[in-house]
Design a protein around this motif. Structure first.
Motif, PDB file in Angstrom:
ATOM      1  N   ASP A  94       0.875  -1.175   0.000  1.00 26.74           N
ATOM      2  CA  ASP A  94       0.000   0.000   0.000  1.00 26.74           C
ATOM      3  C   ASP A  94       0.909   1.221   0.000  1.00 26.74           C
ATOM      4  O   ASP A  94       1.816   1.329   0.826  1.00 26.74           O
ATOM      5  CB  ASP A  94      -0.886  -0.014   1.251  1.00 26.74           C
ATOM      6  CG  ASP A  94      -2.012   1.002   1.188  1.00 26.74           C
ATOM      7  OD1 ASP A  94      -1.802   2.091   0.606  1.00 26.74           O
ATOM      8  OD2 ASP A  94      -3.095   0.728   1.739  1.00 26.74           O
ATOM      9  N   SER A 402      -8.875   5.306 -11.882  1.00 26.01           N
ATOM     10  CA  SER A 402      -8.137   5.849 -10.734  1.00 26.01           C
ATOM     11  C   SER A 402      -7.231   4.818 -10.077  1.00 26.01           C
ATOM     12  O   SER A 402      -6.354   5.181  -9.299  1.00 26.01           O
ATOM     13  CB  SER A 402      -9.103   6.436  -9.704  1.00 26.01           C
ATOM     14  OG  SER A 402     -10.052   5.479  -9.273  1.00 26.01           O
ATOM     15  N   GLY A 403      -7.413   3.527 -10.405  1.00 21.16           N
ATOM     16  CA  GLY A 403      -6.510   2.503  -9.906  1.00 21.16           C
ATOM     17  C   GLY A 403      -5.370   2.208 -10.864  1.00 21.16           C
ATOM     18  O   GLY A 403      -4.477   1.433 -10.539  1.00 21.16           O
ATOM     19  N   SER A 432     -12.759   2.914 -11.065  1.00 19.33           N
ATOM     20  CA  SER A 432     -11.694   2.805 -10.058  1.00 19.33           C
ATOM     21  C   SER A 432     -10.834   1.557 -10.205  1.00 19.33           C
ATOM     22  O   SER A 432      -9.697   1.544  -9.742  1.00 19.33           O
ATOM     23  CB  SER A 432     -12.291   2.810  -8.650  1.00 19.33           C
ATOM     24  OG  SER A 432     -12.980   1.590  -8.390  1.00 19.33           O
ATOM     25  N   SER A 434     -10.971  -0.941  -8.474  1.00 19.41           N
ATOM     26  CA  SER A 434     -10.557  -1.208  -7.098  1.00 19.41           C
ATOM     27  C   SER A 434     -10.698  -2.682  -6.742  1.00 19.41           C
ATOM     28  O   SER A 434     -11.745  -3.296  -6.966  1.00 19.41           O
ATOM     29  CB  SER A 434     -11.387  -0.373  -6.122  1.00 19.41           C
ATOM     30  OG  SER A 434     -11.066  -0.714  -4.782  1.00 19.41           O
ATOM     31  N   ARG A 439      -6.649   0.865  -0.272  1.00 14.60           N
ATOM     32  CA  ARG A 439      -5.445   1.208  -1.039  1.00 14.60           C
ATOM     33  C   ARG A 439      -5.821   2.017  -2.271  1.00 14.60           C
ATOM     34  O   ARG A 439      -5.248   3.060  -2.553  1.00 14.60           O
ATOM     35  CB  ARG A 439      -4.705  -0.065  -1.443  1.00 14.60           C
ATOM     36  CG  ARG A 439      -3.434   0.208  -2.238  1.00 14.60           C
ATOM     37  CD  ARG A 439      -2.769  -1.074  -2.711  1.00 14.60           C
ATOM     38  NE  ARG A 439      -1.543  -0.812  -3.439  1.00 14.60           N
ATOM     39  CZ  ARG A 439      -0.819  -1.744  -4.055  1.00 14.60           C
ATOM     40  NH1 ARG A 439      -1.218  -3.002  -4.011  1.00 14.60           N
ATOM     41  NH2 ARG A 439       0.288  -1.427  -4.698  1.00 14.60           N
ATOM     42  N   TYR A 440      -6.774   1.522  -3.052  1.00 17.05           N
ATOM     43  CA  TYR A 440      -7.365   2.257  -4.164  1.00 17.05           C
ATOM     44  C   TYR A 440      -8.852   2.385  -3.863  1.00 17.05           C
ATOM     45  O   TYR A 440      -9.550   1.379  -3.688  1.00 17.05           O
ATOM     46  CB  TYR A 440      -7.143   1.539  -5.496  1.00 17.05           C
ATOM     47  CG  TYR A 440      -5.687   1.366  -5.842  1.00 17.05           C
ATOM     48  CD1 TYR A 440      -4.877   2.473  -6.083  1.00 17.05           C
ATOM     49  CD2 TYR A 440      -5.108   0.104  -5.920  1.00 17.05           C
ATOM     50  CE1 TYR A 440      -3.533   2.329  -6.399  1.00 17.05           C
ATOM     51  CE2 TYR A 440      -3.769  -0.053  -6.235  1.00 17.05           C
ATOM     52  CZ  TYR A 440      -2.986   1.066  -6.468  1.00 17.05           C
ATOM     53  OH  TYR A 440      -1.651   0.918  -6.783  1.00 17.05           O
ATOM     54  N   ALA A 574      -3.760   7.981  -6.445  1.00 15.86           N
ATOM     55  CA  ALA A 574      -2.659   7.067  -6.705  1.00 15.86           C
ATOM     56  C   ALA A 574      -1.681   7.633  -7.723  1.00 15.86           C
ATOM     57  O   ALA A 574      -2.040   8.434  -8.586  1.00 15.86           O
ATOM     58  CB  ALA A 574      -3.201   5.738  -7.218  1.00 15.86           C
ATOM     59  N   TYR A 577       0.178   3.809 -12.591  1.00 17.46           N
ATOM     60  CA  TYR A 577       0.306   2.356 -12.444  1.00 17.46           C
ATOM     61  C   TYR A 577       1.533   1.835 -13.197  1.00 17.46           C
ATOM     62  O   TYR A 577       2.293   1.013 -12.679  1.00 17.46           O
ATOM     63  CB  TYR A 577      -0.983   1.706 -12.958  1.00 17.46           C
ATOM     64  CG  TYR A 577      -0.961   0.209 -13.053  1.00 17.46           C
ATOM     65  CD1 TYR A 577      -0.749  -0.575 -11.920  1.00 17.46           C
ATOM     66  CD2 TYR A 577      -1.169  -0.435 -14.271  1.00 17.46           C
ATOM     67  CE1 TYR A 577      -0.745  -1.959 -11.999  1.00 17.46           C
ATOM     68  CE2 TYR A 577      -1.172  -1.813 -14.358  1.00 17.46           C
ATOM     69  CZ  TYR A 577      -0.966  -2.570 -13.225  1.00 17.46           C
ATOM     70  OH  TYR A 577      -0.970  -3.932 -13.312  1.00 17.46           O
TER      71      TYR A 577
END
Length: 689
Positions: A94, A402-403, A432, A434, A439-440, A574, A577
């Motif tokens: 995380d 967003s992740g 997301s 998620s 974490r996300y 975040a 990636y």
């Protein structure tokens, strides 16, 4: 003893938990580690850091279970925590700044000298981290966390009724702290985070000073309360949160949601997912575990949260040639064949699955199974060209994930514009992806779909999905942008030919978000931009109406508002990636779907490629005449014409084309130069494979 040691020991002694002599301070420093490779982010110092943390310390033997507490930041890979040769556990994967408490078995701590190590384990992928501020407590975890009791209750500001929400608990350094709370039928818990479906939670903390935040996703403000706890305290913390963003006429949707229960990675169980959906106010969640079709409805009813959202069964069709979220599908029904090795076969299987209406191309710039759908070796983003000749039959595309954010926040927007100009009508998507409780954040990136939003537990599923497919959407990653053309036309709609175009825009957000700029794009080209002096408080940040000159060709209008990213612990954004640079500046985004302008009056959406096809068909062999005729069109048509010429064998660097371009208008020269650069990049990428 430096001030950090002194502060920590004063806290230990003042807490009454243990005396300063009983607790062992192993290190007060926060240390930068990286086993190998180049640094990940510019926020870490240059040079070669330590590969591991190894500390020798003096202590008394522990006759019973003890607790090791440490602080960790930016953990993405596996890192072991070892004491005297025994692995106590791993750092939590995380990136958020948080505490970690690990149990120390009785007898492991020796009288005299001991050694603590933190080192990377498994595959040694470069991972810059910070770890330290390590303390050994002679008590078990439960005892460490049992000094004081806190009871939090959160109500909606307009009704004074309890409301599902997220609680975030941090210390004076802003670090997420461990509490005694545990996940159950009304809450989902991680370090420093509690999602509560009832708006209430009771937990214990060590004595100290903390800040408690309460929020409910993007549409709500954040309430906060600073508390100081002494040993034996029992504190009531009433908080009130207000809805600050008007999203009337739209339902909040996350099209990309996972659980550990069914995907096998991340950490969010099915039960916990129900709490997070209610706590983040996701009114129309799509269940999309990998190659599975999961129904949230029974469990949501059992846990008494079904009234807060209307769930839809979906599936992330996870192939070696890309990931595709599809919905609606049947629980227990046929599953698309995810083992197929061609887009033609994959899309045939997807659309052959009963009930499927929406098909989303997921994270097109990410590499999975060594394949990147929109990587330059496969795709030219400027024009939406698939270099293998594969046909993209999806009807939607993730723009904000967003992740799995991009280094360049606008990259996927440009890719989407290229697809629209190519005639591939894709609904833009915010989501997301998620897999986690905290974490996300689920729904951090989200799609607002035009629909009746009066009762989130009774949303009209077929109509809402149809509106999604029709492109009647807005995207949010911290901002909410509305658009109306000539007073009545919005995303997914066709504006009849008119002598004037009035574009009305409104940018909204909660008090804890700022907006800095609003941009308007026509066929992917920036045509208007304005700085925003964001109004204080929550609600409307900016609004205005822009008058546009009438156009001679059809186009799509898209507005994108941006602002500085959020790093606060109650809504941290975040990092990319799969980053393309060690430099990164996060941004909040709020954008509209595409509003089409029927400039030529034929009652249809005519994409740029169709104008280009007509011109190339008429004058493709007469390059000077073709380039001259292109001067009357926008850049999107020029780019499409360049792509069509390449397909006919006239490459961007063909001598005849180069010669003809010298006499062409400057916008035409620029368009062909941009296409040539994109083509060269694709050639280099393909040759390096």
């Amino acid at each position: 003893m430096n001030w950090k040691y002194l502060t920590l020991f004063c806290w230990l002694a003042g807490s009454g938990l243990v005396s300063a002599n009983e607790a062992t301070l192993i290190t007060s420093k926060l240390v930068h580690l990286r086993h190998s490779g180049e640094r990940e982010w510019a926020t870490f110092p240059e040079g070669t850091p330590r590969a591991e943390l190894s500390v020798q310390f003096e202590a008394k033997a522990n006759q019973r279970e003890a607790t090791l507490q440490l602080r960790q930041q930016d953990i993405k890979q596996g890192w072991n925590v070892e004491l005297n040769g025994k692995v106590l556990g791993k750092l939590v994967r995380d990136e958020n700044d948080q505490q970690l408490l690990l149990s120390v078995p009785a007898g492991l701590v020796k009288a005299g000298e001991n050694q603590l190590r933190v080192f990377q384990s498994g595959k040694l992928i470069p991972d810059d981290i910070r770890v330290g501020e390590i303390v050994l407590f002679p008590e078990p975890r439960q005892k460490v966390l049992s000094e004081a009791t806190v009871s939090v209750s959160v109500v909606d500001g307009s009704s004074d009724r309890p409301i599902p929400c997220r609680l975030t608990i941090v210390d004076q350094a802003g670090t997420l702290v461990a509490t005694s709370a545990e996940s159950n039928s009304t809450q989902a818990v991680r370090t420093g985070v509690i999602y509560t479906s009832t708006g209430k939670s009771e937990f214990q903390l060590p004595a100290g000073t903390y800040t408690i935040y309460a929020g409910r996703g993007f549409e709500y403000g954040v309430a906060e309360k600073k508390i100081s706890l002494k040993a034996g305290d029992k504190k009531q913390v009433p908080l009130k949160i207000d809805r600050e963003v008007d999203t009337s006429g739209y339902v909040s949707c996350d099209t990309h949601i996972h659980t550990f229960t069914h995907s096998g990675h991340g950490d969010c169980s099915m039960e916990e997912r129900m709490m997070t959906l209610a706590g983040e106010q996701i009114e129309f969640p799509i269940a999309t575990d990998h190659n599975k079709q999961i129904n949230y409805d029974p469990l949501a009813r059992k846990l008494l949260v079904r009234k807060y959202f209307t769930p839809v069964i979906g599936n992330e069709v996870t192939t070696k040639l890309g990931h595709f979220n599809v919905f609606p599908v049947q629980e227990g029904g046929p599953i698309p064949d995810y083992k197929l090795m061609s887009w033609e076969g994959i899309f045939k299987s997807i659309f052959g699955t009963p009930n499927v209406k929406a098909v989303i191309l997921n994270h097109a710039r990410d590499i999975h199974s060594n394949y990147r759908p929109f990587g330059p070796q496969n795709h030219i983003g400027l024009t939406g060209e698939n270099l293998k000749g594969w046909k993209l039959r999806a009807n939607a595309m993730e723009i904000i994930n967003s992740g799995a954010t991009q280094t360049d926040v606008l990259q996927l927007y440009r890719d989407w514009f290229g697809e629209l100009n190519r005639g591939v009508m894709l609904t833009p998507v915010g989501c997301s992806d998620s897999h986690d409780v905290s974490r996300y954040i689920v729904g951090q990136g989200r799609t607002y779909i035009q629909a009746d939003d009066q009762d989130p537990g009774k949303i009209d599923v077929p109509q809402t999905i149809q509106n999604f497919v029709d492109g009647k959407v807005l995207l949010s990653y911290g901002l909410f942008t509305r658009i109306k053309v000539n007073g009545q036309y919005g995303p997914g709609e066709l504006v009849p030919a008119a002598k004037k175009l009035n574009v009305s825009l409104t940018v909204s957000g909660p008090a804890w978000v700022e907006a800095e700029r609003i941009d308007l794009y026509a066929n992917g080209e920036l045509i208007r931009s304005e700085a925003i002096s964001s109004k204080p408080g929550g609600g409307v940040k900016w609004q205005g109406t822009w008058k546009l000159e009438p156009r001679s060709q059809d186009c799509h209008l898209v507005a994108i508002a941006t602002g500085p990213g959020v790093s606060a612990p109650y809504w941290p954004m975040a990092q990319p990636y799969q980053p393309e640079s060690i430099e990164y500046e996060s941004q909040v985004v709020g954008s509209t779907g595409a509003v089409w302008i029927d400039a030529d009056g034929d009652g249809q959406r005519t994409p740029a490629v169709q104008y280009a096809e007509r011109l190339v068909a008429e004058q493709g062999d007469k390059l000077p005449e073709l380039l001259k005729s292109l001067a009357k069109y926008d850049r999107a048509v020029i780019l499409q014409a360049a792509g069509l010429l390449r397909q006919r064998g006239v490459t961007p660097f063909d001598p005849q084309l180069t010669k003809a371009l010298k006499q062409a208008a400057e916008p035409v020269q620029l368009g062909f130069a941009l296409y040539g650069a994109a083509w060269r990049k694709s050639q280099i990428a393909r040759n390096s494979d």
